[in-house]
Write a protein that holds these residues in place. Structure first.
Motif, PDB file in Angstrom:
ATOM      1  N   GLY A 113       1.021  -1.040  -0.495  1.00  0.00           N
ATOM      2  CA  GLY A 113       0.473  -0.087   0.203  1.00  0.00           C
ATOM      3  C   GLY A 113       0.700   1.342   0.125  1.00  0.00           C
ATOM      4  O   GLY A 113       0.619   2.831  -1.092  1.00  0.00           O
ATOM      5  N   LYS A 114       1.887   1.713   0.686  1.00  0.00           N
ATOM      6  CA  LYS A 114       2.903   2.510   0.836  1.00  0.00           C
ATOM      7  C   LYS A 114       3.198   2.561  -0.349  1.00  0.00           C
ATOM      8  O   LYS A 114       3.685   3.978  -1.059  1.00  0.00           O
ATOM      9  CB  LYS A 114       3.440   2.160   1.852  1.00  0.00           C
ATOM     10  N   ILE A 115       4.368   1.309  -0.915  1.00  0.00           N
ATOM     11  CA  ILE A 115       5.123   1.592  -1.908  1.00  0.00           C
ATOM     12  C   ILE A 115       4.084   2.053  -3.432  1.00  0.00           C
ATOM     13  O   ILE A 115       4.749   2.967  -3.794  1.00  0.00           O
ATOM     14  CB  ILE A 115       5.430   0.157  -2.283  1.00  0.00           C
ATOM     15  N   ALA A 116       2.918   1.868  -2.962  1.00  0.00           N
ATOM     16  CA  ALA A 116       1.612   1.763  -4.815  1.00  0.00           C
ATOM     17  C   ALA A 116       1.453   3.896  -4.009  1.00  0.00           C
ATOM     18  O   ALA A 116       1.581   4.128  -5.064  1.00  0.00           O
ATOM     19  CB  ALA A 116       0.070   1.293  -4.599  1.00  0.00           C
ATOM     20  N   ASP A 117       1.405   4.289  -2.777  1.00  0.00           N
ATOM     21  CA  ASP A 117       1.330   5.153  -2.909  1.00  0.00           C
ATOM     22  C   ASP A 117       2.572   5.962  -3.150  1.00  0.00           C
ATOM     23  O   ASP A 117       2.060   7.170  -3.683  1.00  0.00           O
ATOM     24  CB  ASP A 117       0.971   5.947  -1.038  1.00  0.00           C
ATOM     25  N   SER A 118       3.149   5.746  -2.985  1.00  0.00           N
ATOM     26  CA  SER A 118       4.746   6.933  -3.526  1.00  0.00           C
ATOM     27  C   SER A 118       4.838   6.446  -4.757  1.00  0.00           C
ATOM     28  O   SER A 118       4.776   7.830  -5.626  1.00  0.00           O
ATOM     29  CB  SER A 118       5.781   5.978  -2.711  1.00  0.00           C
ATOM     30  N   ILE A 119       4.629   5.631  -5.108  1.00  0.00           N
ATOM     31  CA  ILE A 119       4.663   5.644  -7.416  1.00  0.00           C
ATOM     32  C   ILE A 119       3.651   6.680  -7.363  1.00  0.00           C
ATOM     33  O   ILE A 119       3.931   7.399  -8.109  1.00  0.00           O
ATOM     34  CB  ILE A 119       4.330   4.073  -7.483  1.00  0.00           C
ATOM     35  N   GLN A 120       2.257   6.634  -7.066  1.00  0.00           N
ATOM     36  CA  GLN A 120       1.122   7.480  -7.557  1.00  0.00           C
ATOM     37  C   GLN A 120       1.375   8.921  -7.305  1.00  0.00           C
ATOM     38  O   GLN A 120       1.750   9.435  -7.419  1.00  0.00           O
ATOM     39  CB  GLN A 120       0.290   7.295  -6.644  1.00  0.00           C
ATOM     40  N   VAL A 178       8.668   1.175 -13.750  1.00  0.00           N
ATOM     41  CA  VAL A 178       9.081   1.241 -12.238  1.00  0.00           C
ATOM     42  C   VAL A 178       9.772  -0.409 -12.581  1.00  0.00           C
ATOM     43  O   VAL A 178       8.864  -1.336 -12.773  1.00  0.00           O
ATOM     44  CB  VAL A 178       8.207   1.437 -10.999  1.00  0.00           C
ATOM     45  N   TYR A 179      11.309  -0.486 -12.702  1.00  0.00           N
ATOM     46  CA  TYR A 179      11.833  -0.961 -12.917  1.00  0.00           C
ATOM     47  C   TYR A 179      12.603  -2.270 -11.168  1.00  0.00           C
ATOM     48  O   TYR A 179      13.074  -1.220 -11.109  1.00  0.00           O
ATOM     49  CB  TYR A 179      13.132  -0.593 -13.535  1.00  0.00           C
ATOM     50  N   LYS A 202       7.814 -11.407  -6.369  1.00  0.00           N
ATOM     51  CA  LYS A 202       6.205 -11.764  -5.793  1.00  0.00           C
ATOM     52  C   LYS A 202       5.859 -10.422  -5.185  1.00  0.00           C
ATOM     53  O   LYS A 202       4.292 -10.032  -5.390  1.00  0.00           O
ATOM     54  CB  LYS A 202       6.793 -12.743  -4.363  1.00  0.00           C
ATOM     55  N   GLY A 203       6.838  -9.807  -4.273  1.00  0.00           N
ATOM     56  CA  GLY A 203       6.147  -7.913  -4.905  1.00  0.00           C
ATOM     57  C   GLY A 203       6.264  -7.490  -5.637  1.00  0.00           C
ATOM     58  O   GLY A 203       6.031  -6.380  -5.807  1.00  0.00           O
ATOM     59  N   ALA A 204       6.762  -7.245  -6.690  1.00  0.00           N
ATOM     60  CA  ALA A 204       6.562  -7.095  -7.982  1.00  0.00           C
ATOM     61  C   ALA A 204       5.143  -7.403  -7.880  1.00  0.00           C
ATOM     62  O   ALA A 204       4.601  -5.984  -9.012  1.00  0.00           O
ATOM     63  CB  ALA A 204       7.397  -7.266  -8.774  1.00  0.00           C
ATOM     64  N   ALA A 205       5.161  -7.987  -8.385  1.00  0.00           N
ATOM     65  CA  ALA A 205       3.036  -8.853  -8.367  1.00  0.00           C
ATOM     66  C   ALA A 205       2.430  -8.630  -7.883  1.00  0.00           C
ATOM     67  O   ALA A 205       1.276  -7.573  -8.365  1.00  0.00           O
ATOM     68  CB  ALA A 205       3.450 -10.319  -8.471  1.00  0.00           C
ATOM     69  N   SER A 206       3.000  -8.309  -6.445  1.00  0.00           N
ATOM     70  CA  SER A 206       1.293  -7.383  -5.781  1.00  0.00           C
ATOM     71  C   SER A 206       1.204  -5.630  -6.125  1.00  0.00           C
ATOM     72  O   SER A 206       0.416  -4.906  -5.860  1.00  0.00           O
ATOM     73  CB  SER A 206       1.318  -7.512  -4.488  1.00  0.00           C
ATOM     74  N   ILE A 207       3.078  -5.229  -5.998  1.00  0.00           N
ATOM     75  CA  ILE A 207       2.721  -4.209  -6.532  1.00  0.00           C
ATOM     76  C   ILE A 207       2.261  -2.999  -7.364  1.00  0.00           C
ATOM     77  O   ILE A 207       1.222  -2.880  -7.846  1.00  0.00           O
ATOM     78  CB  ILE A 207       4.521  -3.531  -6.820  1.00  0.00           C
ATOM     79  N   HIS A 208       1.865  -4.793  -8.707  1.00  0.00           N
ATOM     80  CA  HIS A 208       1.024  -4.848 -10.177  1.00  0.00           C
ATOM     81  C   HIS A 208      -0.182  -4.212  -9.801  1.00  0.00           C
ATOM     82  O   HIS A 208      -1.044  -3.808 -10.630  1.00  0.00           O
ATOM     83  CB  HIS A 208       1.230  -5.456 -10.991  1.00  0.00           C
ATOM     84  N   ARG A 218      -3.822  -2.884 -11.452  1.00  0.00           N
ATOM     85  CA  ARG A 218      -5.184  -3.257 -11.679  1.00  0.00           C
ATOM     86  C   ARG A 218      -6.012  -2.582 -11.204  1.00  0.00           C
ATOM     87  O   ARG A 218      -6.790  -2.407 -11.069  1.00  0.00           O
ATOM     88  CB  ARG A 218      -5.006  -4.716 -11.002  1.00  0.00           C
ATOM     89  N   ARG A 219      -5.581  -2.299  -9.628  1.00  0.00           N
ATOM     90  CA  ARG A 219      -6.766  -1.627  -8.873  1.00  0.00           C
ATOM     91  C   ARG A 219      -6.903  -0.316  -8.646  1.00  0.00           C
ATOM     92  O   ARG A 219      -7.714  -0.093  -8.826  1.00  0.00           O
ATOM     93  CB  ARG A 219      -6.352  -2.336  -7.504  1.00  0.00           C
TER      94      ARG A 219
END
Ligand SMILES: Nc1ncnc2c1ncn2[C@@H]1O[C@H](COP(=O)(O)OP(=O)(O)O)[C@@H](O)[C@H]1O
Ligand SMILES: O=P(O)(O)OC[C@H]1O[C@](O)(COP(=O)(O)O)[C@@H](O)[C@@H]1O
Ligand SMILES: [Mg+2]
Length: 541
Positions: A211-218, A225-226, A235-241, A246-247
């Motif tokens: 959640g925090k990573i996605a907020d930061s990306i946003q 993001v590489y 696995k972490g990258a999959a959940s970030i994606h 997706r969400r």
């Protein structure tokens, strides 16, 4: 288990966006886009979690998501590479959009064509204008030779091939997205870093808060993001994606670059840094051999990295030819009695007067656990902390020969641990890292997302995250490679015939296009899954 969304396409199935998005979608498990996110766009249509496309003869394309799956209105532009002076000598600028890479290349006359992945490379149209790109790079997990080369080539490749000037380095692994600073990366600032070991960005284990990573990306407006890291990182990258694209419906290319010296990442030919680590391990083995040869009944024991997979130990052994016994996690061994390791050590010392044992750190963990009682501990990423098999082995060998008066041994233990992964990458890994970075950039610019890039049977491909993370790559002890090791060392295999029978390679499961209700079921039930003629096989369906 999540139900895959099936996309059935005609043959050839792999076609460039936007045409590919005419493919028929049969079912979806897509969550709606976050409404509150300021930068998020509402995904106009649900997008598939798995993109499978069938072709004739049992051909299956396991495709990767494209930004237009989520945002069909996304604009595309001609690829600037076609005007690039360096690439003007290239006969074909772009890969054929129909190109796919076969997962299995040894086939029989009657074999199904099986799984294929989308071939990596530049596409005619890109989904980002250079000035719009805000890229980010992060390195996670353990160190690996070549990390800096990948960082350098991502920065330089984005700049030199596509004119991208905004590249952020996220410091200190995943947690750096929300707990550390970022650094601006330019071709000038990364020039020369490939000659250094480690990662200029820093790395870490744990701290993966999606959640925090996605907020930061946003918040930072990052749209490419590489993510460079091993199985845990992917696995972490999959959940970030899942969260970001997706969400929340953010048009962000989430790209995994697989890294680990252990070579334990499934599907791909090998991970970068592995070659360098094996080369570096030669120095430890040579030292152990010199020490062993120079002493009376000299025994050299070398412990090499390899948490769950013994590839480094296996390849280092085969490369060296000084090794008398190689122990890996995949091949259980025993110490005492007939055919045991101690009997073999004694025999080899009587024959040759010295010997070298290479042991992968993950080998013999069950034996140590049986002889001593330790509670399992885990690192910040959740990886099990291993018991020291090297020290344990040395202790056992010493105890054995103490019970044999008149048979003195000299044992030297070498544990190079971090030395094999903290070095700069060698020449071949440098070239490999460069190609990986370029393939990653071409995929992101072309609008693909949620994929890992890597060579499969020698050709670079875009592989969906789930394929990379569903299992680990392990040494298959019933393959000829392990037999070559046993043959070169002449060590016992410690296995009975029944063990070998039971240890056969798990038959790779080919993806099944799931049955769905209604008319579609009929088509999917009868292989070949798609003959290119039926209404459901039409790209325009
Ligand atoms: N199952 C998982 N889901 C999400 N993130 C994970 C998962 N496993 C590991 N990670 C995160 O990935 C990063 C690296 O993982 P680690 O296992 O230490 O190294 P590697 O990626 O090299 O295997 C860490 O920040 C860790 O928290
Ligand atoms: O001491 P650390 O940094 O946790 O690393 C030890 C582990 O890292 C490795 O080098 C591989 O790690 P990754 O999974 O991060 O690629 C293993 O071989 C080793 O067991
Ligand atoms: Mg790992």
């Amino acid at each position: 288990m999540e139900t895959a969304t099936v996309v059935v396409a005609p043959v050839p199935v792999a076609i460039a966006p936007p045409a590919q998005h005419k493919l028929l979608e049969l079912k979806s498990s897509f969550a709606p886009a976050a409404k509150s996110a300021p930068q998020a766009r509402k995904a106009a249509k649900p997008a598939p979690k798995k993109k499978l496309a069938g072709g004739s003869g049992g051909y299956v394309l396991e495709d990767v998501p494209h930004l237009t799956d989520y945002l069909p209105e996304l604009k595309s532009y001609p690829n600037p590479l076609q005007d690039h002076p360096a690439y003007s000598v290239v006969k074909q600028y772009f890969v054929n959009p129909d190109d796919t890479v076969a997962k299995k290349i040894v086939v029989h006359k009657g074999s199904a064509r099986g799984t294929h992945f989308r071939r990596a490379g530049p596409r005619q149209r890109v989904y980002f204008q250079p000035g719009e790109v805000r890229a980010a790079i992060v390195t996670c997990g353990g160190l690996c030779p070549g990390l800096n080369t990948v960082i350098r080539e991502l920065v330089c490749g984005l700049h030199d091939m596509y004119g991208v000037t905004s590249v952020l380095g996220i410091e200190g692994g995943y947690k750096g997205f929300y707990a550390r600073n970022t650094v601006d990366l330019t071709p000038r600032s990364v020039n020369g870093i490939h000659k250094r070991g480690g990662t200029v960005l820093g790395t870490s284990r744990g701290g993966q808060d999606t959640g925090k990573i996605a907020d930061s990306i946003q918040d930072r407006g990052i749209n490419q993001v590489y993510i460079i890291g091993g199985d845990g990182t992917q696995k972490g990258a999959a959940s970030i994606h899942d969260e970001v694209v997706r969400r929340r419906g953010i048009p962000c290319a989430v790209v995994g670059v697989p890294k680990t010296i252990d070579n334990d990442i499934a599907v791909i030919d090998r991970s970068f840094g592995f070659d360098t680590a094996v080369e570096e391990a030669q120095r430890a083995i040579s030292a152990a051999h010199v020490e062993a040869e120079s002493a009376e009944n000299g025994v050299g024991v070398v412990k090499l990295m390899g948490r769950n997979s013994g590839f480094i130990a296996m390849h280092a052994t085969l490369a060296s030819r000084d090794v008398d016994c190689c122990l890996i996690p995949e091949s259980p061994f025993y110490m005492e009695g007939n055919g045991g390791l101690l009997e073999f050590v004694e025999r080899r010392l009587r024959e040759n007067g010295h010997m070298v044992i290479v042991v992968a750190e993950g080998a013999g963990q069950d034996l140590i656990a049986k002889s001593m009682h330790f509670a399992d501990t885990h690192d910040a990423s959740g990886n099990k902390v291993l018991l020291d098999v090297g020290l344990w082995l040395c202790q056992k060998i010493k105890e054995h020969f103490k019970r044999k008066p008149g048979f003195p041994i000299t044992l030297k233990y070498i544990d190079p641990t971090y030395m094999i992964r903290a070095v700069p990458s060698n020449a071949s890994d440098n070239v490999y890292c460069t190609l990986l970075a370029h393939s990653a950039i071409h995929g992101a610019m072309a609008g693909y997302t949620g994929f890992t890039v890597a060579p499969v049977n020698g050709r670079h491909a875009y592989i969906p995250f789930y394929r990379i993370t569903e299992k680990q790559n392990k040494v298959v002890i019933t393959d000829r490679m392990w037999a070559r090791v046993l043959c070169s060392t002449n060590q016992p295999c410690f296995l009975t015939h029944e063990d070998v029978e039971g240890a056969g390679q798990e038959e790779e499961e080919e993806p099944q296009l799931p049955l769905v209700e209604g008319d579609n079921a009929l088509l999917l039930r009868s292989p070949p899954m798609c003959n290119g003629n039926g209404p459901l096989c039409s790209g325009a369906a």
